[in-house]
Write an enzyme that holds these catalytic residues in place. Sequence first.
Site, short mmCIF file in Angstrom:
data_model
loop_
_atom_site.label_atom_id
_atom_site.label_comp_id
_atom_site.label_asym_id
_atom_site.label_seq_id
_atom_site.Cartn_x
_atom_site.Cartn_y
_atom_site.Cartn_z
NE ARG A 46 -6.04 -0.20 10.77
CZ ARG A 46 -4.99 0.53 9.67
NH1 ARG A 46 -4.23 -0.49 9.20
NH2 ARG A 46 -5.00 1.45 9.57
CG HIS A 57 -2.91 -9.79 12.67
ND1 HIS A 57 -2.49 -10.25 11.35
CD2 HIS A 57 -4.25 -9.06 12.22
CE1 HIS A 57 -3.27 -9.88 10.48
NE2 HIS A 57 -4.11 -9.18 10.84
CG ASP A 101 -6.29 -5.39 7.56
OD1 ASP A 101 -6.24 -5.32 6.34
OD2 ASP A 101 -5.98 -4.22 8.40
CD GLU A 151 -1.78 -2.06 2.42
OE1 GLU A 151 -2.59 -2.34 3.05
OE2 GLU A 151 -0.45 -2.52 2.28
CG ASP A 208 -1.55 -2.95 5.94
OD1 ASP A 208 -0.37 -3.00 5.56
OD2 ASP A 208 -1.99 -1.82 6.01
CE1 TYR A 253 -1.67 -3.84 9.40
CE2 TYR A 253 -3.40 -5.24 10.21
CZ TYR A 253 -2.98 -4.29 9.43
OH TYR A 253 -3.88 -3.74 8.76
CD GLU A 275 -9.25 -0.39 4.67
OE1 GLU A 275 -9.37 0.45 4.09
OE2 GLU A 275 -9.12 -0.40 6.26
#
Length: 708
Positions: free
Chosen positions: A301, A345, A83, A8, A81, A299, A85
């Site tokens: 989140r 995670h 997750d 990203e 990432d 990570y 999203e």
Amino acid sequence: MSKLVIVESPSKAKSIQKYLGSGYKVVSSKGHVRDLPAAKLSVDVKNDFAPKYTVIKGKEKLVKELKELAEGSDGVILAADPDREGEAISWHLATLLDLDMNENNRVKFNEINKNSVTKGISAPEKIDLDLVNAQQARRILDRLVGYTLSPFISQKIRRGLSAGRVQSVAVRLVVDRENEIRAFVPEEYWTIDAKMLAPSSRKAFTATLSGDENGKVKITNKEQSDEYLSRLDGAKFTVSSVKKGVRRRQPAPPFTTSTMQQEASRKLNFQARRTMKIAQELYEGVEIQGFGSVGLITYMRTDSLRISEEARAAGNEYIKNTFGEEYLPEKPRYYKSRANAQDGHEAIRPSMMEITPEIAKASLTAEQYKLYNLIWKRFMASLMANCVQDTVKAEIRGENDEDKNNGRFLIFAASGYSVRFDGYTRLYESGTDEDEEAEGKLPKLSEGDDIKLKELSPNQHFTQPPARYTEASLIKTLEETGVGRPSTYASIISTITAREYVVREQKQLKPTELGEATTKLLKDKFPKIVNVKFTAGMESQLDEVENGQIDYVKMLHEFYDDFSGTLSKVKEEMKGVKIRLQEDETDIKCEKCGRNMVIKTGRYGKFLACPGYPECKNAKPLVTETKALCPVCGGKIIEKKSKRGYTFYGCSNYPECNFMTWDKPTDDLCPQCGKSLFKRKGGVIACLNEGCGFEKKAERKRKTKEEE
């Protein structure tokens, strides 16, 4: 030819390129490349909610470049990432680049270091379509609610409003708390504190009246307090019991997204969005002297408390070498994640234990250092031995001659502690910890000791209403109730404050009249939308979509078919109805018709308007005056808003006087020159009069547990 790796962000691309070398070309998509267009609903409700995605405006050139790079590469690897999203971004990229969805071209990095990147790149997987569908379902749900309910709310209350699926629940929590505060009826109660001297000490200690011959006492008025005080007139005091014990305090677990945001709010005064921005920078990679570009944390989140055994071993080694073997617990400590945690995670932790905050400090911004220091110490402390405290609780019996003859007495209680072994507290104390509830060190006390009374203090108190939410406590409640997920807490709070449903007063969140009116309408007409349990249930269903347990289209039908029916019915019921917000009258006269102008709220904030609308359409900006005076010309200092919505302060004589400052005016005057003082970031009170230079540190009030 090399393989193309797409992530990203540019900083993440730079860090990963260093580890992968010349056989790979790492580029950035700069976030999302495709989304639902904002101009319309972009969801085909009649065709099983088929989304109509388009390339995000301004990203056309980037997508073209990515396609050209993909065609000239030896394969494409999607490394967004790890997750929902990130999975959706990978899916959108795969669609635009015409990649085979059955090909193993998706890799995930929980942390950005050589070991994790090398391990991840060697084990590519297929894009997880269940994860993608969970993200699509959330996006479509939010679009259906936002784009159908918002126009209705705007029509009934005020133009330009929005109603979100999760944000509306957050506003309701804040509104409900405000209603609890208004409804609260304080109750009076009294305490009687005594300052006493032990035979072996010259330093007084404090004890509090706790009971009498009938058991515990509760003093509800002054008459009762005076009655107890009369019984203590001429009383003698003797230690009736001493209980000694040992208390073991365990460290807090490593951070999850929620607890990191809460602790950063308490200790660093960071808003949730700011915390996540800094954490993202630390995860993606920072240039550290002696180490190069490295991702400093895992990570950010996550709702899991799990850590890898490799990280545990590295942390234990550091603790043993730095503090000694005695600072490690006898057995490794394992923390249990919440029941509804996704556990995808690890907990948030440093990726390389040897990069201490002190080593990293010179390479980090002030904000990055503060957050990294918090994360690093919290993780290390979670591995360390308990803090061991020796506790003592003493009861002191007081009785005058009359009471003694009648078998009556009063009991005062005192407690204290001393630290036997500091354990994890040598490194870190959680922001929610209190100093053992104001306990202190007691002198040596033994049963039968005669105690000398120095002073009696009767104190009147009133029970306090529940505290308003702060960002930290609202995030905690959202997590506990299952509303939202780690990746959404920051955006929820940012949205409800930006939309002016909620305002910040110091660190507290207070609903506006607009927030209360909107919440009341939604509670009355759309109770499910602002129902905490219903919204939490939707989150659970999204988790089931992610796990492949339910079909997301079926889930959307179950929600929308009922919701759309309710919306149609309410529109019919409220046809022609307009909810009017309270308009505060001012003493400012309308220049056109002479009426007293009123304060109204528009989509860009509050303004002054003539109440004679539509006959008189006069309106002008609302000026908020402060008590401070301009250090340049002596004019009034007024509060203003920048184009981006930030508050600053300027002289009312503008443009003749162009004085402005971001520093907040105070009511105090400079002791050197008599000009108004201003409060800067960092708690410094300063005089802005050129040539004066007076500064002082603002006094800080110790926070109570309720304020925390």
